[in-house]
Design an enzyme around this catalytic site. Sequence first.
Site, mmCIF file in Angstrom:
data_model
loop_
_atom_site.group_PDB
_atom_site.id
_atom_site.type_symbol
_atom_site.label_atom_id
_atom_site.label_comp_id
_atom_site.label_asym_id
_atom_site.label_seq_id
_atom_site.Cartn_x
_atom_site.Cartn_y
_atom_site.Cartn_z
ATOM 1 C CE LYS A 113 -4.317 -1.416 0.683
ATOM 2 N NZ LYS A 113 -5.688 -1.159 -0.150
ATOM 3 C CE LYS A 196 -2.428 -12.147 -5.713
ATOM 4 N NZ LYS A 196 -2.695 -12.066 -4.191
ATOM 5 C CE LYS A 199 -10.825 -12.142 -3.186
ATOM 6 N NZ LYS A 199 -11.399 -12.816 -2.021
HETATM 7 P P1 TYM Z 1 -8.392 -14.530 -0.219
HETATM 8 O O1 TYM Z 1 -9.589 -14.613 0.257
HETATM 9 O O2 TYM Z 1 -7.471 -13.539 -0.888
HETATM 10 O O3 TYM Z 1 -7.890 -16.012 -1.179
HETATM 11 C C1 TYM Z 1 -8.241 -17.108 -0.863
HETATM 12 C C2 TYM Z 1 -7.435 -18.209 -1.147
HETATM 13 O O4 TYM Z 1 -7.066 -18.451 -2.512
HETATM 14 C C3 TYM Z 1 -5.753 -18.047 -2.743
HETATM 15 N N1 TYM Z 1 -5.336 -17.438 -4.115
HETATM 16 C C4 TYM Z 1 -4.542 -17.835 -5.125
HETATM 17 N N2 TYM Z 1 -3.941 -18.850 -5.208
HETATM 18 C C5 TYM Z 1 -3.340 -18.993 -6.490
HETATM 19 N N3 TYM Z 1 -3.330 -18.170 -7.243
HETATM 20 C C6 TYM Z 1 -3.964 -16.999 -7.182
HETATM 21 N N4 TYM Z 1 -3.874 -16.060 -8.325
HETATM 22 C C7 TYM Z 1 -4.677 -16.698 -5.902
HETATM 23 N N5 TYM Z 1 -5.427 -15.729 -5.566
HETATM 24 C C8 TYM Z 1 -5.959 -16.080 -4.230
HETATM 25 C C9 TYM Z 1 -5.338 -17.282 -1.596
HETATM 26 O O5 TYM Z 1 -3.904 -17.461 -1.536
HETATM 27 C C10 TYM Z 1 -5.950 -18.115 -0.394
HETATM 28 O O6 TYM Z 1 -5.307 -19.332 0.262
HETATM 29 N N6 TYM Z 1 -6.044 -13.984 4.212
HETATM 30 C C11 TYM Z 1 -6.948 -14.850 3.445
HETATM 31 C C12 TYM Z 1 -7.894 -15.448 4.111
HETATM 32 C C13 TYM Z 1 -7.603 -15.980 5.680
HETATM 33 C C14 TYM Z 1 -6.891 -17.324 5.851
HETATM 34 C C15 TYM Z 1 -7.181 -17.369 7.330
HETATM 35 C C16 TYM Z 1 -6.366 -18.262 5.132
HETATM 36 C C17 TYM Z 1 -7.999 -15.546 6.684
HETATM 37 N N7 TYM Z 1 -7.566 -16.158 7.758
HETATM 38 C C18 TYM Z 1 -6.419 -18.285 7.941
HETATM 39 C C19 TYM Z 1 -5.691 -19.324 5.779
HETATM 40 C C20 TYM Z 1 -5.678 -19.329 7.208
HETATM 41 C C21 TYM Z 1 -7.229 -14.158 2.160
HETATM 42 O O7 TYM Z 1 -7.472 -13.213 2.201
HETATM 43 O O8 TYM Z 1 -7.433 -15.196 1.173
#
Ligand code: TYM
Length: 335
Positions: A113, A196, A199
Site C-alpha cells: 500500500k 497474480k 479480485k
Molecule cells: P483470499 O480470500 O484472498 O484468497 C483465498 C485463497 O485463494 C488463494 N489465491 C490464489 N492462489 C493461487 N493463485 C492466485 N492467483 C490466487 N489468488 C488467491 C489465496 O492464497 C488463499 O489461499 N487472508 C486470506 C484468508 C484467511 C485465511 C485465514 C487463510 C483469513 N484467515 C487463516 C488461511 C488461514 C485471504 O484473504 O485469502
Amino acid sequence: MKKRILSGITPSGSALHIGNYFGAVKPQIELQNDNETYYFVADLHALTTVQDKAGLEKNITNVILDYLALGLDPQKCVFFRQSDVPAHSQMMVVLGNYVTLGHMQRMHAYKDKLQKGVTVDAVNMGLFNYPILMAADILLYKPEFIPVGEDQRQHVEITRDMAESFNKKYGNVLVLPEPMISKEVGRIVGTDGSRKMSKSLGNVISIFEDEEVIHKQIMGCYTDPNRKKATDPGRVEGNPVFVFHDLINDDKNEVADLKQRYGKGQVGDVEVKERLFEAHKRLFSKARQTRKALERDQEALRAILRDGANKASRVANATLEEVYSSIGIINSLNK
Ligand code: TYM
C-alpha cells in the site's frame, strides 16, 4: 494418519475466481477426505476493504455458496463463518502482544500500500492488524497445515513467529503451522498475463458469474503480443490462455492439438479462447447447478453454518481457555 488442517477465504470480492479455486479451494476439497479439516469464511477480515452493508452481506453469501458448491462437504469438514466464533476476536487481542510494530510494518500487504503511494492516514488499522487476526484464526485450532496460495505465505510465517514467541514465555501451548503451497498452482497468473490473478486487480476469470461475463473475461485474455495474424507461429510457453487450458480443459487431446497448431500458426486466438470457454462450462456446470439448489434452500444453509459454528467453537474455546490460563487471565471461562 489424519492431519489437522485449516484454511479460509475473505469475502472481499463478489465471487471466487479460478485462481482461488486451483490455488486453494481444490486442494482444500481434496484434503477433506482423509484429514480433520476446518474451513471458514473470514467475514471480519473483509471489513478492511468492504465498508458498505449490502455489499458485504452479498459477498459473504456468495462466498459461502461458492465454497459449498465447489465441493466443500460439511459432513467431512467443519465449515463456518469467522464471526460466528467470537474466540477469533478474543484471541487476536491476546496475540497482538507477541508481535512487534517493526515486524508488522514489514508485512507485504501493508508495505505494498505504502509503495503504491497510499499514505499512513489512508491505511485503516484493520488492514494493518490483518495478520494478527489471521494468526488468531489459525492458532485457535492448532492445525499442522494451512493450504493456501503463495500470497498467504508471509501470513503463515508471522503466525509461526507469534506462536513461537508465545510458547517461549508460556511453554508449548500453541502449535506452529506449516504453509501448504503448491509449486505449480500456488500463484495463478491473471488474464493480463503478468500479475497474480486477483479480485482487486480485475484480471480474473470468475467461476459463477453470468456466462456472458466469463466469456468476456476469457476473450479479453492477454495472449502472445507478437502474433498479428492467425497464420503467425504463436508462443505457447508462458501464454496465459494455455496456462488456463492446462488447468481447466479436461480434454487433454484437444489442448495438445491446440498447442501444436498454435505454434505452427494454424489456429487463431479466438478459437483457442472459445475452446477455453467451452471447457470452463464443462468443468463448472455441476457446481453451478449445486449452487442454484443451495441458494434455494436457505434453511439448510443456516443449519450447515450453525452446526459448523458449534463444532468450531468447541475447539476454539478450548484453546482460548488454555491460552488465558497460561498467561494469567483466570476468568469464568477457565475457573
Ligand atoms: P483470499 O480470500 O484472498 O484468497 C483465498 C485463497 O485463494 C488463494 N489465491 C490464489 N492462489 C493461487 N493463485 C492466485 N492467483 C490466487 N489468488 C488467491 C489465496 O492464497 C488463499 O489461499 N487472508 C486470506 C484468508 C484467511 C485465511 C485465514 C487463510 C483469513 N484467515 C487463516 C488461511 C488461514 C485471504 O484473504 O485469502
